[in-house]
Design an enzyme around this catalytic site. Sequence first.
Site, short mmCIF file in Angstrom:
data_model
loop_
_atom_site.label_atom_id
_atom_site.label_comp_id
_atom_site.label_asym_id
_atom_site.label_seq_id
_atom_site.Cartn_x
_atom_site.Cartn_y
_atom_site.Cartn_z
N ASP A 192 44.04 42.07 6.88
CA ASP A 192 43.45 41.92 8.09
C ASP A 192 43.86 40.48 8.71
O ASP A 192 43.87 40.18 9.82
CB ASP A 192 41.91 42.07 8.21
CG ASP A 192 41.35 41.33 7.06
OD1 ASP A 192 41.83 40.86 6.25
OD2 ASP A 192 40.02 41.42 7.02
N ARG A 193 43.70 39.42 7.78
CA ARG A 193 43.90 38.00 8.10
C ARG A 193 45.43 37.87 8.57
O ARG A 193 45.57 37.17 9.58
CB ARG A 193 43.48 37.04 7.15
CG ARG A 193 42.04 37.12 6.75
CD ARG A 193 41.71 35.88 5.60
NE ARG A 193 42.26 34.62 6.05
CZ ARG A 193 42.36 33.69 5.08
NH1 ARG A 193 42.39 33.99 3.80
NH2 ARG A 193 42.82 32.43 5.36
N GLY A 222 44.30 38.64 2.64
CA GLY A 222 43.63 40.03 3.31
C GLY A 222 44.89 40.31 4.25
O GLY A 222 45.16 39.21 5.14
N THR A 282 31.96 39.52 9.13
CA THR A 282 31.21 39.37 7.95
C THR A 282 31.59 38.19 7.05
O THR A 282 30.57 37.51 6.46
CB THR A 282 31.57 40.63 7.10
OG1 THR A 282 31.21 41.86 8.04
CG2 THR A 282 30.82 40.68 5.98
N SER A 341 32.62 45.92 6.85
CA SER A 341 31.20 46.44 7.28
C SER A 341 31.65 47.48 8.64
O SER A 341 30.71 48.11 8.92
CB SER A 341 30.64 45.29 7.45
OG SER A 341 31.05 44.38 8.78
N GLY A 398 37.50 47.42 7.90
CA GLY A 398 37.07 46.29 7.30
C GLY A 398 36.02 46.35 6.39
O GLY A 398 35.53 47.72 5.97
#
Length: 291
Positions: A139-140, A137, A162, A17, A15
């Site tokens: 990740d989503r 994204g 984040t 962060s 990700g």
Amino acid sequence: MSSGNQVLWLALIIGNSRWHWGAFESDDSGLAPRGDGSEPALRGERWLGSWHTAPLSEAQVQTLQRHHFAPSAWSQLDPPITLSPALLKGAAVWPDSPELWLASVVRAPVIWMADYAALYQVILAEVPLNNTYPTLGVDRALALVGAGDVWGWPVLVIDCGTALTFTAGVDQRLIGGAILPGLRSQFRALHAHTDQLPALELDLSQWPQRWATDTAGAIASGILHTQLAGICDFIAAWRADWPAGAVVLTGGDGAAIYGAIAKQNPGLAQGINHDPDLGFWGLRVCRRQGR
């Protein structure tokens, strides 16, 4: 090597962060049919656990690759990272080159790992999710697919990281969603873009009173209460459209947000699930379909 047909493999979601690591053990000797007639699962899938790190440097990544990401390699990093002794307990002997299933929203680390022979990079186009758009994204997408696989469709995923993201889907098809700054991002932005407001550390151990009598308390109240109100509004809207749909909270602040909803709105909290590992379940789906 692995024990019998048991294969230990790693999952990594990078990700903005934090880096999120997970480990699975699967029996790849065959596929076990699911009772509901959906995509078959690998026999003997076992979740071994997860750990999370700050972004690693190229040198740290190279050290881990040289040692095949084995648990002992983490203590050799500079600075060292200590993995919990309970992690990977009972797993098969560490393989020479475990598969590493990787999804990243940051480009540089993927380049650093390009020479790892057992790397499987998952990009958006390879996630089994329909009706996506090019800038969604990965990740989503993985979190949504993972939530659908574990908690069932339709499902709304609320990722409290984040960024605070809402991602909704039905039958492995994206409906849509929303994005706004996460809690910590809002605290940092308020300090960075004003002359007088202080930098504050986010403390979610105790939700602030609404009517604050000092600046720090007013910042905490404004950000936390309005964020919570927005989340509750999205959940209510989702349930109006999909009364039987699942709601799953994830991300670093997911547990705290779930606790706040349960305390302030117990009725709304009923049926909300907290699952910090949705992205890993999504990678598991990708591996299952890719073998």
